[in-house]
Design a protein around this motif. Structure first.
Motif, PDB file in Angstrom:
ATOM      1  N   VAL A 171       0.872  -1.178   0.000  1.00  0.00           N
ATOM      2  CA  VAL A 171       0.000   0.000   0.000  1.00  0.00           C
ATOM      3  C   VAL A 171       0.904   1.221   0.000  1.00  0.00           C
ATOM      4  CG1 VAL A 171      -1.772   1.298   1.248  1.00  0.00           C
ATOM      5  CG2 VAL A 171      -1.791  -1.215   1.296  1.00  0.00           C
ATOM      6  N   ARG A 172       0.783   2.029  -1.035  1.00  0.00           N
ATOM      7  CA  ARG A 172       1.531   3.282  -1.138  1.00  0.00           C
ATOM      8  C   ARG A 172       0.533   4.400  -1.365  1.00  0.00           C
ATOM      9  NH1 ARG A 172       7.130   2.667  -4.433  1.00  0.00           N
ATOM     10  NH2 ARG A 172       8.118   1.315  -2.907  1.00  0.00           N
ATOM     11  N   CYS A 173       0.078   4.967  -0.255  1.00  0.00           N
ATOM     12  CA  CYS A 173      -0.904   6.056  -0.305  1.00  0.00           C
ATOM     13  C   CYS A 173      -0.588   7.034   0.821  1.00  0.00           C
ATOM     14  CB  CYS A 173      -2.315   5.532  -0.080  1.00  0.00           C
ATOM     15  SG  CYS A 173      -2.927   4.443  -1.353  1.00  0.00           S
ATOM     16  N   PRO A 174      -0.878   8.321   0.610  1.00  0.00           N
ATOM     17  CA  PRO A 174      -0.759   9.250   1.739  1.00  0.00           C
ATOM     18  C   PRO A 174      -1.803   8.906   2.797  1.00  0.00           C
ATOM     19  CG  PRO A 174      -1.530  10.373  -0.255  1.00  0.00           C
ATOM     20  CD  PRO A 174      -1.294   8.952  -0.617  1.00  0.00           C
ATOM     21  N   ALA A 175      -1.580   9.378   4.011  1.00  0.00           N
ATOM     22  CA  ALA A 175      -2.496   9.085   5.117  1.00  0.00           C
ATOM     23  C   ALA A 175      -3.884   9.660   4.865  1.00  0.00           C
ATOM     24  CB  ALA A 175      -1.930   9.624   6.425  1.00  0.00           C
ATOM     25  N   SER A 176      -3.959  10.738   4.117  1.00  0.00           N
ATOM     26  CA  SER A 176      -5.241  11.375   3.846  1.00  0.00           C
ATOM     27  C   SER A 176      -5.257  11.842   2.393  1.00  0.00           C
ATOM     28  CB  SER A 176      -5.422  12.570   4.781  1.00  0.00           C
ATOM     29  OG  SER A 176      -6.617  13.247   4.507  1.00  0.00           O
ATOM     30  N   PHE A 177      -6.364  11.592   1.709  1.00  0.00           N
ATOM     31  CA  PHE A 177      -6.506  12.032   0.328  1.00  0.00           C
ATOM     32  C   PHE A 177      -7.990  12.092  -0.013  1.00  0.00           C
ATOM     33  CE2 PHE A 177      -6.081   7.428   0.233  1.00  0.00           C
ATOM     34  CZ  PHE A 177      -7.169   7.048  -0.527  1.00  0.00           C
TER      35      PHE A 177
ATOM     36  N   VAL B 167       5.729  -3.523  -8.215  1.00  0.00           N
ATOM     37  CA  VAL B 167       5.033  -4.368  -7.245  1.00  0.00           C
ATOM     38  C   VAL B 167       5.668  -5.756  -7.224  1.00  0.00           C
ATOM     39  CG1 VAL B 167       2.859  -5.531  -6.701  1.00  0.00           C
ATOM     40  CG2 VAL B 167       2.853  -3.120  -7.341  1.00  0.00           C
ATOM     41  N   ALA B 168       5.873  -6.351  -8.396  1.00  0.00           N
ATOM     42  CA  ALA B 168       6.448  -7.695  -8.476  1.00  0.00           C
ATOM     43  C   ALA B 168       7.842  -7.737  -7.853  1.00  0.00           C
ATOM     44  CB  ALA B 168       6.496  -8.165  -9.922  1.00  0.00           C
ATOM     45  N   ALA B 169       8.629  -6.704  -8.078  1.00  0.00           N
ATOM     46  CA  ALA B 169       9.981  -6.656  -7.507  1.00  0.00           C
ATOM     47  C   ALA B 169       9.936  -6.536  -5.986  1.00  0.00           C
ATOM     48  CB  ALA B 169      10.763  -5.483  -8.100  1.00  0.00           C
ATOM     49  N   GLN B 170       8.947  -5.809  -5.462  1.00  0.00           N
ATOM     50  CA  GLN B 170       8.866  -5.597  -4.021  1.00  0.00           C
ATOM     51  C   GLN B 170       8.283  -6.786  -3.270  1.00  0.00           C
ATOM     52  OE1 GLN B 170       8.009  -2.017  -2.222  1.00  0.00           O
ATOM     53  NE2 GLN B 170       9.642  -1.087  -3.390  1.00  0.00           N
ATOM     54  N   VAL B 171       7.325  -7.499  -3.877  1.00  0.00           N
ATOM     55  CA  VAL B 171       6.648  -8.575  -3.148  1.00  0.00           C
ATOM     56  C   VAL B 171       6.990  -9.968  -3.683  1.00  0.00           C
ATOM     57  CG1 VAL B 171       4.762  -7.064  -2.449  1.00  0.00           C
ATOM     58  CG2 VAL B 171       4.494  -8.475  -4.483  1.00  0.00           C
ATOM     59  N   GLY B 172       7.782 -10.020  -4.767  1.00  0.00           N
ATOM     60  CA  GLY B 172       8.226 -11.315  -5.262  1.00  0.00           C
ATOM     61  C   GLY B 172       7.355 -11.935  -6.329  1.00  0.00           C
ATOM     62  N   GLU B 173       6.199 -11.349  -6.602  1.00  0.00           N
ATOM     63  CA  GLU B 173       5.293 -11.835  -7.644  1.00  0.00           C
ATOM     64  C   GLU B 173       4.277 -10.736  -7.949  1.00  0.00           C
ATOM     65  OE1 GLU B 173       3.184 -15.202  -6.120  1.00  0.00           O
ATOM     66  OE2 GLU B 173       2.277 -14.078  -4.509  1.00  0.00           O
ATOM     67  N   THR B 174       3.533 -10.908  -9.009  1.00  0.00           N
ATOM     68  CA  THR B 174       2.475  -9.953  -9.325  1.00  0.00           C
ATOM     69  C   THR B 174       1.174 -10.461  -8.714  1.00  0.00           C
ATOM     70  OG1 THR B 174       3.551  -9.378 -11.400  1.00  0.00           O
ATOM     71  CG2 THR B 174       1.242  -8.760 -11.161  1.00  0.00           C
ATOM     72  N   PRO B 175       0.631  -9.749  -7.720  1.00  0.00           N
ATOM     73  CA  PRO B 175      -0.621 -10.187  -7.098  1.00  0.00           C
ATOM     74  C   PRO B 175      -1.794 -10.019  -8.075  1.00  0.00           C
ATOM     75  CG  PRO B 175       0.124  -8.132  -6.116  1.00  0.00           C
ATOM     76  CD  PRO B 175       1.158  -8.535  -7.098  1.00  0.00           C
ATOM     77  N   PRO B 176      -2.915 -10.685  -7.799  1.00  0.00           N
ATOM     78  CA  PRO B 176      -4.084 -10.603  -8.681  1.00  0.00           C
ATOM     79  C   PRO B 176      -4.646  -9.189  -8.847  1.00  0.00           C
ATOM     80  CG  PRO B 176      -4.322 -12.439  -7.157  1.00  0.00           C
ATOM     81  CD  PRO B 176      -3.116 -11.655  -6.722  1.00  0.00           C
ATOM     82  N   VAL B 177      -4.517  -8.341  -7.814  1.00  0.00           N
ATOM     83  CA  VAL B 177      -5.063  -6.986  -7.870  1.00  0.00           C
ATOM     84  C   VAL B 177      -3.925  -5.983  -7.726  1.00  0.00           C
ATOM     85  CG1 VAL B 177      -6.584  -5.301  -6.748  1.00  0.00           C
ATOM     86  CG2 VAL B 177      -7.244  -7.717  -6.828  1.00  0.00           C
ATOM     87  N   VAL B 178      -3.781  -5.127  -8.732  1.00  0.00           N
ATOM     88  CA  VAL B 178      -2.886  -3.972  -8.657  1.00  0.00           C
ATOM     89  C   VAL B 178      -3.730  -2.777  -9.067  1.00  0.00           C
ATOM     90  CG1 VAL B 178      -0.783  -2.861  -9.477  1.00  0.00           C
ATOM     91  CG2 VAL B 178      -0.836  -5.354  -9.201  1.00  0.00           C
ATOM     92  N   LEU B 179      -4.001  -1.897  -8.119  1.00  0.00           N
ATOM     93  CA  LEU B 179      -4.905  -0.772  -8.322  1.00  0.00           C
ATOM     94  C   LEU B 179      -4.112   0.518  -8.173  1.00  0.00           C
ATOM     95  CD1 LEU B 179      -8.344  -0.397  -8.004  1.00  0.00           C
ATOM     96  CD2 LEU B 179      -7.368   0.878  -6.117  1.00  0.00           C
ATOM     97  N   VAL B 180      -4.276   1.433  -9.116  1.00  0.00           N
ATOM     98  CA  VAL B 180      -3.563   2.714  -9.080  1.00  0.00           C
ATOM     99  C   VAL B 180      -4.578   3.834  -9.242  1.00  0.00           C
ATOM    100  CG1 VAL B 180      -1.778   4.119 -10.173  1.00  0.00           C
ATOM    101  CG2 VAL B 180      -1.510   1.649 -10.084  1.00  0.00           C
ATOM    102  N   PHE B 181      -4.356   4.918  -8.512  1.00  0.00           N
ATOM    103  CA  PHE B 181      -5.204   6.101  -8.686  1.00  0.00           C
ATOM    104  C   PHE B 181      -4.409   7.345  -8.336  1.00  0.00           C
ATOM    105  CE2 PHE B 181      -5.986   4.349  -4.483  1.00  0.00           C
ATOM    106  CZ  PHE B 181      -5.974   5.445  -3.634  1.00  0.00           C
ATOM    107  N   GLU B 182      -4.847   8.446  -8.897  1.00  0.00           N
ATOM    108  CA  GLU B 182      -4.291   9.759  -8.588  1.00  0.00           C
ATOM    109  C   GLU B 182      -5.297  10.442  -7.669  1.00  0.00           C
ATOM    110  OE1 GLU B 182      -1.333  10.238  -9.974  1.00  0.00           O
ATOM    111  OE2 GLU B 182      -1.505   8.566 -11.370  1.00  0.00           O
ATOM    112  N   ALA B 183      -4.798  11.124  -6.631  1.00  0.00           N
ATOM    113  CA  ALA B 183      -5.717  11.749  -5.674  1.00  0.00           C
ATOM    114  C   ALA B 183      -5.141  13.064  -5.164  1.00  0.00           C
ATOM    115  CB  ALA B 183      -5.970  10.809  -4.503  1.00  0.00           C
ATOM    116  N   ASP B 184      -6.023  13.918  -4.716  1.00  0.00           N
ATOM    117  CA  ASP B 184      -5.620  15.174  -4.090  1.00  0.00           C
ATOM    118  C   ASP B 184      -5.238  14.868  -2.645  1.00  0.00           C
ATOM    119  OD1 ASP B 184      -5.379  17.667  -2.921  1.00  0.00           O
ATOM    120  OD2 ASP B 184      -7.225  18.454  -3.779  1.00  0.00           O
ATOM    121  N   ALA B 185      -3.964  15.092  -2.319  1.00  0.00           N
ATOM    122  CA  ALA B 185      -3.483  14.834  -0.960  1.00  0.00           C
ATOM    123  C   ALA B 185      -3.072  16.129  -0.268  1.00  0.00           C
ATOM    124  CB  ALA B 185      -2.314  13.852  -0.997  1.00  0.00           C
TER     125      ALA B 185
END
Length: 95
Positions: free
Chosen positions: A11-17, A33-51
């Motif tokens: 999880v890479r998100c600011p505390a509030s957005f 993600v794959a490099a950090q956790v060793g595999e590609t998980p079934p769900v990879v979700l990305v979004f842009e938000a006002d933080a």
């Protein structure tokens, strides 16, 4: 709507957005993600938000499963590991 992640691995998100705008992850984000956790998980979700900064923040969540529930607010919570502390502003959800 609420996004409920089962077994989040990254999880890479600011505390509030707010005002998230979802998009498909780039190949580089999936590789990160794959490099950090060793595999590609079934769900990879990305979004842009006002933080609160001058630019929108890129947020990334990787998990084993994603459920979308209508009519509630987004929240993320996990159990605290022994010896781990929460930031003073983080509060567990009210049951």
């Amino acid at each position: 709507m609420e996004l409920v992640f089962a077994d989040p691995v990254l999880v890479r998100c600011p505390a509030s957005f707010h005002d998230p705008v979802f998009r498909a992850p780039t190949p580089d984000e999936v590789r990160l993600v794959a490099a950090q956790v060793g595999e590609t998980p079934p769900v990879v979700l990305v979004f842009e938000a006002d933080a609160g900064g001058p630019d929108r923040a890129t947020c990334l969540v990787a998990a084993d499963q994603l459920d979308i529930v209508q009519g509630v607010v987004f929240r993320y919570w996990r159990e605290v590991a022994p010896g781990e502390r929460l930031a003073p502003w983080v509060q567990p959800p009210v049951a």
